[in-house]
Design a protein around this motif. Structure first.
Motif, mmCIF file in Angstrom:
data_model
loop_
_atom_site.group_PDB
_atom_site.id
_atom_site.type_symbol
_atom_site.label_atom_id
_atom_site.label_comp_id
_atom_site.label_asym_id
_atom_site.label_seq_id
_atom_site.Cartn_x
_atom_site.Cartn_y
_atom_site.Cartn_z
ATOM 1 N N THR A 329 -56.725 46.749 -36.376
ATOM 2 C CA THR A 329 -56.685 46.622 -37.799
ATOM 3 C C THR A 329 -58.221 46.887 -38.356
ATOM 4 O OG1 THR A 329 -56.932 44.413 -38.167
ATOM 5 C CG2 THR A 329 -54.899 45.202 -38.110
ATOM 6 N N GLN A 364 -47.316 40.822 -36.203
ATOM 7 C CA GLN A 364 -47.715 41.599 -37.398
ATOM 8 C C GLN A 364 -46.656 42.455 -38.322
ATOM 9 O OE1 GLN A 364 -51.172 44.151 -36.750
ATOM 10 N NE2 GLN A 364 -51.933 42.827 -35.154
ATOM 11 N N GLN A 372 -50.147 50.326 -41.462
ATOM 12 C CA GLN A 372 -51.695 50.195 -41.922
ATOM 13 C C GLN A 372 -52.016 51.501 -42.345
ATOM 14 O OE1 GLN A 372 -54.702 48.415 -39.561
ATOM 15 N NE2 GLN A 372 -56.234 48.439 -41.171
#
Length: 378
Positions: A329, A364, A372
């Motif tokens: 991330t 996640q 993301q």
């Protein structure tokens, strides 16, 4: 772009991002075992602005499906546009891998053969409601440079066909090498950029377990240990070089690989540049040595400490005798910040099936890698 909305009874102006996120669908992933199996029905049509079906083929100078089963997948794939809120566009990808070189050279080598190809492209794309073609030409030889330029001129035929049929013209994109020596040898950058709507720069696989020392496959910047031509083997250098050679920055898309490259360590050292002895273990579900889907990376590295390569802004980890470089991330956010700061047009991902699409491994949620990117770009 702008859109109107209402809040508390008042008309408000909402500014919406227009950055591109192009996502590849690897049709071969439907053949994987168990939870690794990925079909068209597993695609979320609201994650990406463009979906790219990989791959198609050339037979007798004509664009054709790779297998008979792909035809039904084409129908399902393009039906996703009806469910999308993003004005989703779809493209069909033609990958010129090594065993296709002779077919490419024959097709692109004469005006007559190119015309046969162009008409077959338009016919196939329109028949199945694709919005365009993506030409994946990542290993061009110097002798093929002019042929590829001529092939990119099929954009003119797309314009003419769109006008005559009163339809939105077909999109033409190319997926191209990020290696400077290959760029110099194989592409007339300024010329092909005139004809291409988008250019996907393959900013991953700069390094891998085919080398004798560990290195990240998709660094953002040059590393302190890089010497010689290796100083160019990074994302920033590649994108900036394409731009500096004449490709408009707004056409350039940064490549993200939703996978890790794993090495076998051959000494007690586990740092960047440590001795390695070949391809790491194969992914549990992808089944390729030294290649771990992002969800397999999560599986193997559960509870393992991650290390940041500070100058290259990407992570790696070691587990027993395995060394793996990947994106997380933090590195994804860093890369997107660089992309925006330099006004590049967008990003693309290889590929949807390599994300944790079931949400079973990374803790996640579903599709964390692509989600993301979607949140940062779209």
């Amino acid at each position: 772009t702008f859109k109107l909305g209402f809040k508390c009874g008042f008309l408000v102006l909402v500014v919406a991002s227009t950055s591109r996120l192009m996502c590849y669908y690897n049709s071969k992933a439907q053949n994987r075992p168990n939870v690794g199996k990925f079909r068209v029905s597993d695609i979320d049509p609201d994650k990406c602005t463009h979906l790219i079906f990989a791959f198609s083929d050339i037979i007798e100078n004509e664009l054709v499906p790779t297998t008979v089963n792909d035809v039904q997948q084409y129908v399902e794939f393009n039906a996703l546009k009806q469910r999308s809120v993003l004005s989703l566009k779809t493209k069909l990808c033609l990958y010129f891998y090594f065993c296709m070189l002779n077919r490419f050279r024959t097709m692109a080598g004469s005006q007559e053969n190119r015309e046969v190809f162009i008409q077959s492209v338009i016919k196939l794309l329109r028949a199945f409601n694709f919005d365009g073609l993506d030409v994946d030409w990542r290993y061009p030889a110097e002798e093929d440079k002019q042929r590829f330029t001529e092939l990119c001129k099929l954009e003119t035929a797309f314009v003419d066909e769109g006008t005559s049929s009163n339809q939105e013209r077909l999109i033409l994109a190319a997926s191209v090498s990020a290696e400077r020596s290959t760029i110099d040898a194989g592409y007339e950058v300024e010329e092909i950029a005139k004809h291409l709507d988008f250019i996907n720069v393959l900013t991953f696989d700069f390094h891998g377990p085919w080398e004798s020392v560990t290195a990240h496959h998709s660094p953002l910047f040059q590393g302190s240990q890089d010497t010689g031509d290796a100083i160019y083997s990074n994302t920033a250098s590649a994108l900036e070089y394409w731009r500096d050679q004449g490709a408009p920055e707004e056409k350039l898309n940064m490549g993200f690989g939703a996978f890790g490259r794993a090495f076998y360590l051959s000494s007690n050292s586990s740092a960047v540049g440590a001795p390695a002895s070949g391809l790491g273990e194969e992914g549990c579900y992808t089944g390729e040595e030294g290649f771990w889907a992002s969800y397999e990376t999560c599986l193997y590295l559960d509870g393992v400490q991650t290390h940041l390569i500070s100058d290259q802004k990407v992570p790696y980890a070691t587990t027993e005798n395995q060394w793996v470089g990947f994106d997380d991330t933090i590195s994804i956010s860093t890369k997107i910040n660089y992309l925006k700061a330099n006004n590049f047009g967008g990003a693309f991902v290889w590929s949807l099936d390599l994300d944790d699409f079931r949400g079973e491994f990374c803790n996640q949620g579903k599709c964390p890698f692509v989600s993301q990117l979607h949140n940062l770009l779209v």
